[in-house]
Motif scaffolding. Structure first.
Motif, PDB file in Angstrom:
ATOM      1  N   ASP A 207      26.975  12.367  76.709  1.00  0.00           N
ATOM      2  CA  ASP A 207      27.515  11.412  75.741  1.00  0.00           C
ATOM      3  C   ASP A 207      26.811  10.064  75.839  1.00  0.00           C
ATOM      4  OD1 ASP A 207      29.394  13.329  74.923  1.00  0.00           O
ATOM      5  OD2 ASP A 207      30.758  12.761  76.553  1.00  0.00           O
ATOM      6  N   ASN A 208      27.140   9.203  74.875  1.00  0.00           N
ATOM      7  CA  ASN A 208      26.497   7.891  74.810  1.00  0.00           C
ATOM      8  C   ASN A 208      27.541   6.792  74.626  1.00  0.00           C
ATOM      9  OD1 ASN A 208      23.378   8.578  74.548  1.00  0.00           O
ATOM     10  ND2 ASN A 208      24.489  10.037  73.269  1.00  0.00           N
ATOM     11  N   LYS A 209      28.566   6.843  75.473  1.00  0.00           N
ATOM     12  CA  LYS A 209      29.655   5.874  75.409  1.00  0.00           C
ATOM     13  C   LYS A 209      29.584   4.846  76.541  1.00  0.00           C
ATOM     14  CE  LYS A 209      31.761   8.062  71.981  1.00  0.00           C
ATOM     15  NZ  LYS A 209      31.821   7.485  70.617  1.00  0.00           N
ATOM     16  N   ASP A 210      29.082   5.283  77.676  1.00  0.00           N
ATOM     17  CA  ASP A 210      29.067   4.446  78.873  1.00  0.00           C
ATOM     18  C   ASP A 210      27.679   3.842  79.065  1.00  0.00           C
ATOM     19  OD1 ASP A 210      28.717   3.854  81.821  1.00  0.00           O
ATOM     20  OD2 ASP A 210      30.842   4.438  81.821  1.00  0.00           O
TER      21      ASP A 210
ATOM     22  N   ASP B 147      27.151   9.168  68.884  1.00  0.00           N
ATOM     23  CA  ASP B 147      27.452  10.561  69.236  1.00  0.00           C
ATOM     24  C   ASP B 147      27.792  11.461  68.041  1.00  0.00           C
ATOM     25  OD1 ASP B 147      26.882  10.335  71.907  1.00  0.00           O
ATOM     26  OD2 ASP B 147      28.933   9.822  72.488  1.00  0.00           O
ATOM     27  N   GLU B 148      28.637  10.997  67.162  1.00  0.00           N
ATOM     28  CA  GLU B 148      29.015  11.826  66.010  1.00  0.00           C
ATOM     29  C   GLU B 148      27.822  12.058  65.098  1.00  0.00           C
ATOM     30  OE1 GLU B 148      32.401  10.519  63.857  1.00  0.00           O
ATOM     31  OE2 GLU B 148      33.770  10.610  65.586  1.00  0.00           O
ATOM     32  N   ARG B 149      27.004  11.041  64.919  1.00  0.00           N
ATOM     33  CA  ARG B 149      25.833  11.162  64.048  1.00  0.00           C
ATOM     34  C   ARG B 149      24.785  12.089  64.671  1.00  0.00           C
ATOM     35  NH1 ARG B 149      24.105   5.225  62.340  1.00  0.00           N
ATOM     36  NH2 ARG B 149      22.663   6.413  60.992  1.00  0.00           N
ATOM     37  N   LEU B 150      24.664  12.012  65.986  1.00  0.00           N
ATOM     38  CA  LEU B 150      23.759  12.934  66.678  1.00  0.00           C
ATOM     39  C   LEU B 150      24.212  14.373  66.475  1.00  0.00           C
ATOM     40  CD1 LEU B 150      22.831  11.471  70.206  1.00  0.00           C
ATOM     41  CD2 LEU B 150      21.251  12.155  68.398  1.00  0.00           C
ATOM     42  N   ALA B 151      25.480  14.593  66.681  1.00  0.00           N
ATOM     43  CA  ALA B 151      26.038  15.948  66.554  1.00  0.00           C
ATOM     44  C   ALA B 151      25.853  16.491  65.143  1.00  0.00           C
ATOM     45  CB  ALA B 151      27.513  15.948  66.934  1.00  0.00           C
ATOM     46  N   ALA B 152      25.893  15.600  64.160  1.00  0.00           N
ATOM     47  CA  ALA B 152      25.747  16.010  62.758  1.00  0.00           C
ATOM     48  C   ALA B 152      24.288  16.145  62.349  1.00  0.00           C
ATOM     49  CB  ALA B 152      26.454  15.007  61.858  1.00  0.00           C
ATOM     50  N   GLY B 153      23.372  15.782  63.244  1.00  0.00           N
ATOM     51  CA  GLY B 153      21.948  15.864  62.910  1.00  0.00           C
ATOM     52  C   GLY B 153      21.509  14.824  61.906  1.00  0.00           C
ATOM     53  N   ASP B 154      22.133  13.652  61.950  1.00  0.00           N
ATOM     54  CA  ASP B 154      21.822  12.562  61.019  1.00  0.00           C
ATOM     55  C   ASP B 154      20.477  11.928  61.401  1.00  0.00           C
ATOM     56  OD1 ASP B 154      21.663  10.352  59.414  1.00  0.00           O
ATOM     57  OD2 ASP B 154      23.565   9.456  60.045  1.00  0.00           O
ATOM     58  N   ILE B 155      19.423  12.295  60.701  1.00  0.00           N
ATOM     59  CA  ILE B 155      18.091  11.834  61.085  1.00  0.00           C
ATOM     60  C   ILE B 155      17.830  10.372  60.718  1.00  0.00           C
ATOM     61  CG2 ILE B 155      17.052  14.113  61.102  1.00  0.00           C
ATOM     62  CD1 ILE B 155      15.991  13.645  58.323  1.00  0.00           C
TER      63      ILE B 155
ATOM     64  N   SER C   5      15.792  13.607  70.218  1.00  0.00           N
ATOM     65  CA  SER C   5      15.333  14.972  70.397  1.00  0.00           C
ATOM     66  C   SER C   5      15.865  15.598  71.676  1.00  0.00           C
ATOM     67  CB  SER C   5      13.798  15.024  70.405  1.00  0.00           C
ATOM     68  OG  SER C   5      13.337  16.341  70.564  1.00  0.00           O
ATOM     69  N   HIS C   6      15.991  14.812  72.722  1.00  0.00           N
ATOM     70  CA  HIS C   6      16.470  15.373  73.981  1.00  0.00           C
ATOM     71  C   HIS C   6      17.981  15.626  73.967  1.00  0.00           C
ATOM     72  CE1 HIS C   6      12.917  15.736  76.439  1.00  0.00           C
ATOM     73  NE2 HIS C   6      12.469  14.616  75.915  1.00  0.00           N
ATOM     74  N   HIS C   7      18.654  15.168  72.921  1.00  0.00           N
ATOM     75  CA  HIS C   7      20.041  15.563  72.702  1.00  0.00           C
ATOM     76  C   HIS C   7      20.112  16.809  71.823  1.00  0.00           C
ATOM     77  CE1 HIS C   7      20.908  11.367  73.979  1.00  0.00           C
ATOM     78  NE2 HIS C   7      22.059  11.867  74.372  1.00  0.00           N
ATOM     79  N   LYS C   8      19.276  16.828  70.748  1.00  0.00           N
ATOM     80  CA  LYS C   8      19.274  17.959  69.804  1.00  0.00           C
ATOM     81  C   LYS C   8      17.833  18.247  69.376  1.00  0.00           C
ATOM     82  CE  LYS C   8      22.474  18.998  67.075  1.00  0.00           C
ATOM     83  NZ  LYS C   8      23.310  19.170  65.866  1.00  0.00           N
ATOM     84  N   PRO C   9      17.095  18.970  70.181  1.00  0.00           N
ATOM     85  CA  PRO C   9      15.660  19.193  69.931  1.00  0.00           C
ATOM     86  C   PRO C   9      15.327  19.947  68.649  1.00  0.00           C
ATOM     87  CG  PRO C   9      16.445  20.602  71.711  1.00  0.00           C
ATOM     88  CD  PRO C   9      17.540  19.624  71.427  1.00  0.00           C
ATOM     89  N   LEU C  10      16.230  20.791  68.173  1.00  0.00           N
ATOM     90  CA  LEU C  10      15.927  21.562  66.976  1.00  0.00           C
ATOM     91  C   LEU C  10      16.128  20.758  65.697  1.00  0.00           C
ATOM     92  CD1 LEU C  10      17.388  25.077  67.867  1.00  0.00           C
ATOM     93  CD2 LEU C  10      15.119  24.130  68.316  1.00  0.00           C
ATOM     94  N   ASP C  11      16.881  19.677  65.785  1.00  0.00           N
ATOM     95  CA  ASP C  11      17.144  18.832  64.621  1.00  0.00           C
ATOM     96  C   ASP C  11      16.270  17.586  64.584  1.00  0.00           C
ATOM     97  OD1 ASP C  11      19.153  20.488  63.626  1.00  0.00           O
ATOM     98  OD2 ASP C  11      20.703  19.519  64.821  1.00  0.00           O
TER      99      ASP C  11
END
Length: 331
Positions: free
Chosen positions: A179-182, A217-225, A253-259
């Motif tokens: 995550d990216n909260k702390d 975090d939410e935008r990463l999970a959604a693949g918001d480029i 990329s290191h959170h979601k490499p395919l997106d």
């Protein structure tokens, strides 16, 4: 076809090919290896007639597969698959020579049947005229293909330092600090990426704080480029705005490499090169620094060269290695 051509013709063709290499590939250091390896299937039975190898792309692929099988049964080849792709590169250059000089392997066979070796040796090899678009094409930079991507993906597996680095980063981003909260978590990830990739971030805390403020975090999970360019632009204490674009692509990329494909100067250089040579897609140089456009360019690249069976991470590994090999940085 093989029994129609005598050894004297083969020797003449070898000399002709050597001249072709010297004229067209003078910058390559392994010309002598290419010269020798191209005739390996003539000297050794691989389960396929020598001339049949150079008919088309399918015959080249079949030859590579047969070589891998042959090498798997020989103790001298520690990595049969990698070795077979090495020969594949050589065969492609030899096929290029045959096609450019005689039109096709069939054309050479017909020519050899009616001409003696001395005439073959003295034959003037004319360079095939290039189109205006391909005037800067380099013969050592092979056209993107599944075979080329496979060859570089295989080479990637042999890069122990990069493999271990990727493994460490995956553990850090997927398991330890997903995550990216702390601020502590993000600061560690920013610092490690900066160190591993030398992304020239002189104030990791400032970048980490910027990422926390964006609440990604939410935008990463959604693949918001669209997130990438926002992460890249950081307001510094002195009032300037820094654009850490390459870092931002790597962080996402290191959170979601395919997106989120990675931007790198080598990838940038290769995309511009293949645009200029093949016209795979129309874009301006600065478009590569717009992440939405950058991803679109990569997708068009994959589509144009029929590489859609590979994910963007695979394409990145291929382009990065090819760019590093063919367009090294000059310090």
């Amino acid at each position: 076809m093989k029994n129609r051509i005598g050894n004297s013709h083969i020797e003449a063709l070898r000399k002709q090919f050597k001249k072709y290499l010297n004229d067209n590939y003078e910058h390559l250091k392994d010309k002598s290896v290419i010269y020798s390896d191209s005739f390996y299937p003539y000297r050794h039975d691989i389960g396929m007639d020598f001339w049949d190898i150079f008919i088309d792309d399918n015959s080249l692929r079949k030859a590579r597969e047969l070589l891998e099988i042959k090498f798997s049964n020989e103790k001298s080849h520690k990595n049969p698959r990698r070795n077979s792709y090495g020969y594949m590169r050589t065969f492609k250059i030899f096929k290029e020579f045959i096609d450019n000089t005689y039109g096709s392997v069939g054309g050479y066979i017909e020519f050899a049947k009616t001409n003696q070796p001395p005439k073959i040796e003295k034959m003037v090899i004319e360079k095939v005229p290039r189109t205006k678009k391909a005037k800067d094409a380099r013969p050592d930079v092979l056209r993107p293909s599944c075979e080329e991507v496979d060859r570089y993906l295989l080479a990637w597996e042999q890069l122990e330092n990069y493999a271990l680095q990727e493994s460490a980063l995956n553990k850090l981003f997927y398991q330890t600090y997903p995550d990216n909260k702390d601020i502590d978590d993000v600061l560690v990830k920013v610092s490690v990426l900066n160190d591993f990739y030398s992304t020239n971030i002189f104030s990791p805390f400032k970048v980490a704080k910027h990422i926390i403020d964006l609440d990604i975090d939410e935008r990463l999970a959604a693949g918001d480029i669209t997130l990438v360019n926002e992460i890249a632009r950081v307001d510094m204490d002195n009032g300037t705005v820094k654009n850490f674009y390459s870092f931002a692509t790597k962080y996402c990329s290191h959170h979601k490499p395919l997106d989120f494909p990675i931007y790198d100067s080598y990838v940038d250089r290769l995309l511009r090169y293949f645009r200029d040579v093949d016209g795979f897609y129309s874009f301006n140089n600065h478009d590569i620094k717009d992440y939405v456009k950058f991803k679109k360019i990569l997708l068009e690249f994959s589509k144009f060269y029929n590489l859609e069976s590979y994910n963007l991470k695979d394409i990145d590994k291929y382009l990065w290695q090819l760019g590093k090999e063919k367009f090294p940085k000059k310090y």
